[in-house]
Design a protein around this motif. Structure first.
Motif, PDB file in Angstrom:
ATOM      1  N   MET A  15      63.943  29.683  40.945  1.00 42.93           N
ATOM      2  CA  MET A  15      64.115  31.242  41.097  1.00 42.93           C
ATOM      3  C   MET A  15      65.564  31.456  40.775  1.00 42.93           C
ATOM      4  O   MET A  15      66.608  30.381  40.674  1.00 42.93           O
ATOM      5  N   GLY A 197      53.942  42.189  46.708  1.00 44.32           N
ATOM      6  CA  GLY A 197      54.082  41.237  45.708  1.00 44.32           C
ATOM      7  C   GLY A 197      53.706  41.818  44.276  1.00 44.32           C
ATOM      8  O   GLY A 197      54.105  41.739  43.043  1.00 44.32           O
ATOM      9  N   HIS A 219      57.887  35.544  52.856  1.00 44.26           N
ATOM     10  CA  HIS A 219      58.467  35.636  51.352  1.00 44.26           C
ATOM     11  C   HIS A 219      57.198  34.636  50.550  1.00 44.26           C
ATOM     12  O   HIS A 219      57.201  35.096  49.645  1.00 44.26           O
ATOM     13  N   ASP A 223      55.422  36.048  47.467  1.00 41.25           N
ATOM     14  CA  ASP A 223      55.760  35.379  45.936  1.00 41.25           C
ATOM     15  C   ASP A 223      54.640  35.097  45.367  1.00 41.25           C
ATOM     16  O   ASP A 223      54.629  35.188  44.058  1.00 41.25           O
ATOM     17  N   HIS A 227      53.462  36.232  41.518  1.00 40.70           N
ATOM     18  CA  HIS A 227      53.065  35.168  40.486  1.00 40.70           C
ATOM     19  C   HIS A 227      51.840  35.528  39.945  1.00 40.70           C
ATOM     20  O   HIS A 227      51.416  35.457  38.837  1.00 40.70           O
ATOM     21  N   PRO A 233      59.242  36.780  41.395  1.00 45.03           N
ATOM     22  CA  PRO A 233      59.415  37.133  42.486  1.00 45.03           C
ATOM     23  C   PRO A 233      60.715  37.720  42.663  1.00 45.03           C
ATOM     24  O   PRO A 233      61.139  38.515  43.691  1.00 45.03           O
ATOM     25  N   SER A 234      61.765  36.994  42.104  1.00 45.11           N
ATOM     26  CA  SER A 234      63.246  37.629  42.088  1.00 45.11           C
ATOM     27  C   SER A 234      63.338  39.148  41.825  1.00 45.11           C
ATOM     28  O   SER A 234      64.481  39.586  42.108  1.00 45.11           O
TER      29      SER A 234
END
Length: 302
Positions: A15, A197, A219, A223, A227, A233-234
């Motif tokens: 990440m 997400g 998280h 995430d 994906h 995710p960042s």
């Protein structure tokens, strides 16, 4: 950190490095003390804070209307960004939220963001004439609302959305926002986290409902959904509503203690628990003194 589990080794692997932290304020929109709210928010602007989040409970008789208050605060400030923390979708509706958000963003020169919630307190919502939705229906309605809101910000004409809860039937969009307004979701459950997400620009949990030792598990759900949707995710901002008190004395408990204690706690939340922004709800009566101390903590952490 009391109440915070140690981060697993390598949880940032693959990440981007953590963002520089953002710092915000969570004032209460009390109708009988509007002047105090204005003083606090204009002080936050002067002190260099980044964000102001205003809770949205239209059925609360003691509160001013959140969207009217946000417009007032944007007009009185120069640089701070303002957002509903979070907007009550069932009572406000997707199209009018989109219109109001774009209008405030244009009028403020790009200082509005949209925190959005699926709804809660259904008895109170129904008492104001709003819908009463089951949990699954509320999430479905939120997904439809995100589509409607983004299309109404597009500048396109003849928009059509044929949803169960929200529809557009040939409307022309506009005005377009002054900047790329973020949609930040208040989410706690797995399905809402997955929606965040897939579709959202930010996540806004609150520490009383998602305590620090649960953050990393939430998280992971977010995430994985990002994906699966082909997203990074960042790219999703992680905000955290926190309440506490800054004191001159020794540490009492999590987020109750002196400035050194706060610096340590917030640094750990940022570095090891992936929190990008802290939205502070000060406890006690001396909110201006608390805000000044919080700004000093923010300056050290930056």
């Amino acid at each position: 950190m009391p109440g915070v589990r140690a981060a697993p080794p390598g949880h940032h692997e693959g990440m981007d490095p953590p963002r520089a932290p953002l710092f915000g304020l969570f004032p209460s929109p009390e109708a009988d003390d509007h002047a105090a709210t204005v003083r606090l928010v204009t002080l936050a602007d002067e002190l260099g804070l980044d964000l102001v989040g205003i809770q949205d409970h239209p059925y609360q008789r003691r509160f001013l209307d959140t969207f009217v208050l946000m417009a007032d605060l944007l007009a009185r400030t120069e640089r701070i960004r303002v957002f509903p923390d979070v907007a009550n979708l069932p009572l406000r509706g997707a199209a009018m939220i989109a219109k109001a958000a774009a209008s405030m963003d244009v009028m403020s020169g790009g200082r509005f963001e949209l925190g959005l919630g699926a709804g809660g307190f259904w008895d109170a919502i129904a008492a104001m004439g709003g819908p009463r939705r089951e949990p699954g229906e509320a999430v479905d309605a939120l997904v439809e609302a995100i589509t409607v809101i983004r299309r109404l910000w597009s500048g396109d004409r003849g928009l059509r959305v044929d949803g169960r809860h929200y529809r557009l039937a040939g409307v022309h969009s506009g005005p377009t926002p002054a900047h790329d307004v973020g949609i930040w979701l208040g989410a706690t459950g797995p399905r809402m986290l997955a929606v965040t997400g897939r579709l959202a620009d930010g996540w806004i949990p609150s520490s009383p409902y998602v305590p620090p030792d649960e953050l990393l598990d939430r998280h992971r759900i977010l995430d994985e959904a990002a994906h699966d949707a082909g997203r990074e995710p960042s790219d999703i901002l992680r905000l955290y509503n926190i309440n506490g008190r800054i004191t001159d004395g020794p540490t009492e408990k999590w987020l109750v203690g002196n400035k050194d204690h706060w610096v340590e706690q917030l640094r750990e939340l940022h570095d090891d628990h992936r929190i990008d922004a802290f939205i502070f709800w000060p406890e006690g009566d001396d909110h201006e003194a608390q805000l000044r101390a919080y700004a000093e903590i923010a300056a050290e952490l930056r």
